[in-house]
Scaffold this motif. Structure first.
Motif, PDB file in Angstrom:
ATOM      1  N   ASN A 239      45.973  39.445  33.011  1.00  0.00           N
ATOM      2  CA  ASN A 239      46.682  38.495  33.920  1.00  0.00           C
ATOM      3  C   ASN A 239      45.926  38.554  35.607  1.00  0.00           C
ATOM      4  O   ASN A 239      46.082  38.305  36.420  1.00  0.00           O
ATOM      5  CB  ASN A 239      47.786  38.912  34.635  1.00  0.00           C
ATOM      6  N   PHE A 240      44.517  39.727  35.587  1.00  0.00           N
ATOM      7  CA  PHE A 240      44.162  39.190  36.587  1.00  0.00           C
ATOM      8  C   PHE A 240      42.059  39.782  36.311  1.00  0.00           C
ATOM      9  O   PHE A 240      41.988  39.561  35.402  1.00  0.00           O
ATOM     10  CB  PHE A 240      44.206  41.043  37.684  1.00  0.00           C
ATOM     11  N   THR A 241      41.829  39.237  37.706  1.00  0.00           N
ATOM     12  CA  THR A 241      40.300  39.531  37.616  1.00  0.00           C
ATOM     13  C   THR A 241      39.424  39.763  39.178  1.00  0.00           C
ATOM     14  O   THR A 241      40.361  39.656  39.528  1.00  0.00           O
ATOM     15  CB  THR A 241      39.729  38.163  37.190  1.00  0.00           C
TER      16      THR A 241
ATOM     17  N   PHE B 249      42.543  38.466  41.823  1.00  0.00           N
ATOM     18  CA  PHE B 249      42.470  37.545  41.206  1.00  0.00           C
ATOM     19  C   PHE B 249      43.617  37.498  40.680  1.00  0.00           C
ATOM     20  O   PHE B 249      43.149  38.498  39.165  1.00  0.00           O
ATOM     21  CB  PHE B 249      42.367  36.455  41.045  1.00  0.00           C
ATOM     22  N   SER B 250      45.269  37.212  40.447  1.00  0.00           N
ATOM     23  CA  SER B 250      46.493  37.165  39.562  1.00  0.00           C
ATOM     24  C   SER B 250      47.148  36.023  38.744  1.00  0.00           C
ATOM     25  O   SER B 250      46.654  35.216  40.188  1.00  0.00           O
ATOM     26  CB  SER B 250      47.188  38.504  40.030  1.00  0.00           C
TER      27      SER B 250
ATOM     28  N   SER C 256      48.112  30.112  35.904  1.00  0.00           N
ATOM     29  CA  SER C 256      49.259  29.713  36.537  1.00  0.00           C
ATOM     30  C   SER C 256      49.961  30.888  37.857  1.00  0.00           C
ATOM     31  O   SER C 256      49.466  31.622  36.967  1.00  0.00           O
ATOM     32  CB  SER C 256      50.777  29.283  35.974  1.00  0.00           C
ATOM     33  N   ASN C 257      50.608  30.501  38.476  1.00  0.00           N
ATOM     34  CA  ASN C 257      51.019  31.364  39.836  1.00  0.00           C
ATOM     35  C   ASN C 257      50.040  32.025  40.563  1.00  0.00           C
ATOM     36  O   ASN C 257      50.084  33.405  40.444  1.00  0.00           O
ATOM     37  CB  ASN C 257      52.188  32.219  38.524  1.00  0.00           C
TER      38      ASN C 257
ATOM     39  N   ASN D 144      48.132  25.779  40.201  1.00  0.00           N
ATOM     40  CA  ASN D 144      47.622  26.012  38.898  1.00  0.00           C
ATOM     41  C   ASN D 144      46.361  25.996  38.939  1.00  0.00           C
ATOM     42  O   ASN D 144      46.174  24.532  39.991  1.00  0.00           O
ATOM     43  CB  ASN D 144      48.523  24.799  38.937  1.00  0.00           C
ATOM     44  N   ILE D 145      45.382  26.373  37.806  1.00  0.00           N
ATOM     45  CA  ILE D 145      44.262  25.544  37.834  1.00  0.00           C
ATOM     46  C   ILE D 145      44.445  25.377  36.087  1.00  0.00           C
ATOM     47  O   ILE D 145      44.774  25.877  35.019  1.00  0.00           O
ATOM     48  CB  ILE D 145      43.200  27.253  37.478  1.00  0.00           C
TER      49      ILE D 145
END
Length: 168
Positions: free
Chosen positions: A90-92, A112-113, A132-133, A155-156
């Motif tokens: 859930n992160f990069t 990025f989370s 999202s988020n 949202n992507i």
């Protein structure tokens, strides 16, 4: 001789039947159509800190995922990039390097989370991940070249518009 002819016809019919069965077993939807949306990339645009309406290219930009030897982007001069996000976390985290290879080289770490959302497309294409988020953190150091970040879209789901802007 009559037996040989019947045997040959039987073999030809059997061979034709097998080929026909194989052709009928394939369905049109077994191939993912070109143009089908896949997991989208994160689109980032770079703006001038003095004029927030003006895109400003980053000189000698290198973008490298944390823990990776090779750079994902660069070095190049650009005002917009598209980078992948991890689908298994859930992160990069990326390192953004400004003026790579010069005396003025400057590195900023950015995390990025997000929440990855699995979306089933169809049998042929399988799944894609939307995000999202979205949140972004530029890790502060004594000399950040990224001065501010703005989340444009939380949202992507596609790559048609920017999701984040960085000012420098």
């Amino acid at each position: 001789m009559f037996r040989k002819t019947i045997k040959n016809r039987f073999q030809k019919c059997l061979f034709s039947g097998v080929i026909l069965a194989l052709l009928l077993a394939c369905q049109r939807d077994d191939i993912c159509p070109e143009g089908t949306e896949t997991t989208p990339l994160l689109v980032i645009e770079f703006y001038d800190a003095q004029d927030l309406t003006r895109l400003k290219a980053v000189q000698g930009l290198v973008v490298q995922a944390t823990g990776m030897e090779e750079a994902y982007i660069g070095p190049e001069t650009t005002n917009s990039i598209s980078i992948p996000l991890r689908t298994d976390e859930n992160f990069t985290e990326y390192t953004f390097i400004y003026n790579s290879g010069s005396e003025d080289e400057n590195e900023d770490k950015v995390t990025f989370s997000y929440s990855p959302d699995l979306e089933y497309l169809n049998r042929a294409c399988g799944y894609k991940i939307n995000y999202s988020n979205l949140d972004v953190v530029v890790h502060q150091d004594e000399d950040n070249w990224i001065q501010a970040q703005i989340i444009i879209q939380e949202n992507i789901e596609n790559e048609t518009e920017a999701h984040i802007s960085f000012t420098h």
